[in-house]
Design an enzyme around this catalytic site. Sequence first.
Site, mmCIF file in Angstrom:
data_model
loop_
_atom_site.group_PDB
_atom_site.id
_atom_site.type_symbol
_atom_site.label_atom_id
_atom_site.label_comp_id
_atom_site.label_asym_id
_atom_site.label_seq_id
_atom_site.Cartn_x
_atom_site.Cartn_y
_atom_site.Cartn_z
ATOM 1 N N ASP A 13 0.808 -1.227 0.000
ATOM 2 C CA ASP A 13 0.000 0.000 0.000
ATOM 3 C C ASP A 13 0.838 1.272 0.000
ATOM 4 O OD1 ASP A 13 -2.217 -1.686 0.138
ATOM 5 O OD2 ASP A 13 -2.142 -1.726 2.328
ATOM 6 N N LYS A 16 1.738 2.055 -5.137
ATOM 7 C CA LYS A 16 2.257 1.460 -6.385
ATOM 8 C C LYS A 16 1.304 1.721 -7.553
ATOM 9 C CE LYS A 16 2.320 -2.537 -4.297
ATOM 10 N NZ LYS A 16 2.013 -2.103 -2.924
ATOM 11 N N GLY A 40 -4.621 -4.351 -3.716
ATOM 12 C CA GLY A 40 -5.603 -3.310 -4.018
ATOM 13 C C GLY A 40 -4.809 -2.090 -4.439
ATOM 14 N N HIS A 41 -4.802 -1.795 -5.728
ATOM 15 C CA HIS A 41 -3.984 -0.699 -6.257
ATOM 16 C C HIS A 41 -4.900 0.425 -6.722
ATOM 17 C CE1 HIS A 41 -0.419 -3.641 -7.129
ATOM 18 N NE2 HIS A 41 -0.781 -3.600 -5.863
ATOM 19 N N GLN A 224 1.934 -6.119 -3.139
ATOM 20 C CA GLN A 224 2.383 -6.212 -1.746
ATOM 21 C C GLN A 224 3.662 -5.377 -1.566
ATOM 22 O OE1 GLN A 224 1.387 -9.642 -3.235
ATOM 23 N NE2 GLN A 224 -0.529 -8.674 -2.751
HETATM 24 P P1 GDP Z 1 -0.832 0.244 -3.538
HETATM 25 O O1 GDP Z 1 -1.405 -1.034 -3.032
HETATM 26 O O2 GDP Z 1 0.645 0.337 -3.306
HETATM 27 O O3 GDP Z 1 -1.198 0.538 -4.972
HETATM 28 O O4 GDP Z 1 -1.468 1.402 -2.653
HETATM 29 P P2 GDP Z 1 -3.027 1.559 -2.251
HETATM 30 O O5 GDP Z 1 -3.765 2.005 -3.449
HETATM 31 O O6 GDP Z 1 -3.501 0.353 -1.543
HETATM 32 O O7 GDP Z 1 -2.917 2.685 -1.141
HETATM 33 C C1 GDP Z 1 -2.403 3.945 -1.406
HETATM 34 C C2 GDP Z 1 -3.487 4.982 -1.083
HETATM 35 O O8 GDP Z 1 -2.894 6.269 -1.035
HETATM 36 C C3 GDP Z 1 -4.561 5.083 -2.150
HETATM 37 O O9 GDP Z 1 -5.763 5.474 -1.533
HETATM 38 C C4 GDP Z 1 -4.045 6.188 -3.063
HETATM 39 O O10 GDP Z 1 -5.082 6.848 -3.780
HETATM 40 C C5 GDP Z 1 -3.424 7.104 -2.067
HETATM 41 N N1 GDP Z 1 -2.269 7.880 -2.540
HETATM 42 C C6 GDP Z 1 -1.280 7.515 -3.402
HETATM 43 N N2 GDP Z 1 -0.337 8.480 -3.483
HETATM 44 C C7 GDP Z 1 -0.743 9.474 -2.668
HETATM 45 C C8 GDP Z 1 -0.189 10.734 -2.282
HETATM 46 O O11 GDP Z 1 0.891 11.138 -2.708
HETATM 47 N N3 GDP Z 1 -0.889 11.476 -1.382
HETATM 48 C C9 GDP Z 1 -2.068 11.059 -0.855
HETATM 49 N N4 GDP Z 1 -2.687 11.847 0.019
HETATM 50 N N5 GDP Z 1 -2.621 9.885 -1.183
HETATM 51 C C10 GDP Z 1 -1.968 9.096 -2.068
HETATM 52 P P1 IMO Z 2 -0.953 -4.254 -2.169
HETATM 53 O O1 IMO Z 2 -0.506 -4.828 -3.493
HETATM 54 C C1 IMO Z 2 -0.923 -4.646 2.165
HETATM 55 C C2 IMO Z 2 -1.000 -8.716 3.790
HETATM 56 C C3 IMO Z 2 -2.252 -9.124 4.555
HETATM 57 C C4 IMO Z 2 -1.620 -10.086 5.553
HETATM 58 C C5 IMO Z 2 -0.552 -10.783 4.731
HETATM 59 C C6 IMO Z 2 -0.952 -12.144 4.163
HETATM 60 O O2 IMO Z 2 -2.242 -3.547 -2.239
HETATM 61 O O3 IMO Z 2 0.143 -3.471 -1.542
HETATM 62 P P2 IMO Z 2 -2.519 -12.836 2.132
HETATM 63 O O4 IMO Z 2 -3.978 -12.597 1.884
HETATM 64 O O5 IMO Z 2 -1.636 -12.288 1.067
HETATM 65 O O6 IMO Z 2 -2.211 -14.271 2.434
HETATM 66 O O7 IMO Z 2 -2.192 -12.025 3.497
HETATM 67 O O8 IMO Z 2 -0.225 -9.907 3.673
HETATM 68 N N1 IMO Z 2 -1.240 -8.210 2.420
HETATM 69 C C7 IMO Z 2 -1.172 -6.915 2.080
HETATM 70 N N2 IMO Z 2 -0.961 -5.817 2.832
HETATM 71 N N3 IMO Z 2 -1.067 -4.530 0.828
HETATM 72 C C8 IMO Z 2 -1.249 -5.622 0.058
HETATM 73 O O9 IMO Z 2 -1.257 -5.570 -1.290
HETATM 74 C C9 IMO Z 2 -1.345 -6.886 0.680
HETATM 75 N N4 IMO Z 2 -1.533 -8.149 0.234
HETATM 76 C C10 IMO Z 2 -1.447 -8.938 1.307
HETATM 77 O O10 IMO Z 2 -2.856 -8.027 5.180
HETATM 78 O O11 IMO Z 2 -0.985 -9.357 6.572
HETATM 79 MG MG MG Z 3 -2.943 -1.670 -1.760
#
Ligand code: GDP
Ligand code: IMO
Ligand code: MG
Length: 430
Positions: A13, A16, A40-41, A224
């Site tokens: 998170d 990415k 979840g991207h 991840q």
């Molecule tokens: P990922 O799994 O690495 O793709 O990240 P996620 O999408 O799960 O979580 C990142 C969260 O931060 C999302 O809600 C994005 O919309 C948000 N986000 C990404 N870059 C920025 C930033 O520079 N500032 C803020 N405030 N939010 C951001």
């Molecule tokens: P993105 O790509 C954050 C974590 C789960 C748990 C562990 C194992 O959005 O960054 P699993 O279901 O993979 O067997 O769970 O890994 N986890 C993540 N945490 N971002 C993710 O993906 C994750 N995918 C798995 O919360 O701790």
């Molecule tokens: Mg994510």
Amino acid sequence: MANIVIVGTQWGDEGKGKIVDLLAADADVVVRFQGGNNAGHTMVVDGEQFISHLIPSGILQKKTCVIGNGVVVDPAVLIEEIDYLESKGMEAGPDILKISDRAHVIMPYHKLIDHGREKMKGAKKIGTTGRGIGPSYEDKATRRGIRFVDFVDPETFKERLQTIVPEKNFYLEKFLGIETVDLESVLNQYTRFANRLKPYVANVSMVLQKAGIDGKQILFEGAQGTHLDIDHGTYPFVTSSNTTSGNACCGSGVGPKDIHGVLGIVKAYTTRVGAGPFTAELHDDIGDQIQRNGAEFGATTGRRRRCGWLDTVILNNAVRLNGLTGLAITKLDVLGELDELKICTGYEHDGQYISNVPANLNQLAACKPIYETLAGWRQDIRTIRRYTDLPLAARQYLARIEALTGVPIQIVSVGPGRDETIVLDNPFSR
Ligand code: GDP
Ligand code: IMO
Ligand code: MG
């Protein structure tokens, strides 16, 4: 021409999805190579948010999107994402989206086992996403998995299911004491999924080889984060795949000579969802404030993310493990209300200074963070688009990250939107 891998440096998170969506403008092909819909991207374009769990985050830029052999695919989730995109008038057909014939299918019993095991573990649970990821990779390793090539072949699929389901049902009923699956209904439902997805199935390694021959640029989208890596992460509180850059090769069928750069995505602070040690975690008002300002809730499960200070011990682990050539710092704007910031630069264990992440989890859990303190900037920076316009304290914070890691910062993100970004050095321009 360059092919670039993007990986998370922390526990996932990091943002990415946003950076992949941004850089996909310069790529021709975007490839997921591991994980599944535990990811979840999030992408935000013109104020509209899209969360992708399986389809690579290049889809909004209309680039060829590839799901590599290293991914485990829940067909129902994939079909839902395709339908959603098409309902929004976006292209997501077999011309633009390819699934590896060697990718493994997540089956209903994988999800039941994932939930059942977590329930049985009680307080000792890992906090998985419950998407069947671990049990699916487990079947791959023990050669009980179903690959897409077998899934879309009715005879083979039926034969595989007939062998596997009795064993799974025995385990579900006798060991986990939970519901079992009905072979006929799984066969019917999943045959419908297979028919729908068959046109998407391809030899991805060959697709990528052709892209290279045609002079196309490839962006590999990690899911991840480094510390959730099955080998190098905080085992057993990890996911079930290799999340580090080397797996871009194994998980898609390209050789290491075709990788030219590795961009590590670094959230300006640290978060973690699920259980496991987190040395720089904050259990105070500042942690709550960061959680609130950063809207730190999981994009897949909606769980509240644990928050803490930036930790360069784990960052330097990511630098080494991934061979990072550049950093993208995200969510810098979230820190704009704080008077001062801390960076964890080392750990103390039993009176000893440690500068690496110990393999022993008890030892890691007992580590205390050693912090250095920097000034905050107390300013909203979301509208800033030039590095030199950032407040001095923000530039000092970024310069300190570069100094502590020895890796250049190529991108700074100051908001979730695609345009809320400062690109210092585009990894594709080489
Ligand atoms: P990922 O799994 O690495 O793709 O990240 P996620 O999408 O799960 O979580 C990142 C969260 O931060 C999302 O809600 C994005 O919309 C948000 N986000 C990404 N870059 C920025 C930033 O520079 N500032 C803020 N405030 N939010 C951001
Ligand atoms: P993105 O790509 C954050 C974590 C789960 C748990 C562990 C194992 O959005 O960054 P699993 O279901 O993979 O067997 O769970 O890994 N986890 C993540 N945490 N971002 C993710 O993906 C994750 N995918 C798995 O919360 O701790
Ligand atoms: Mg994510």
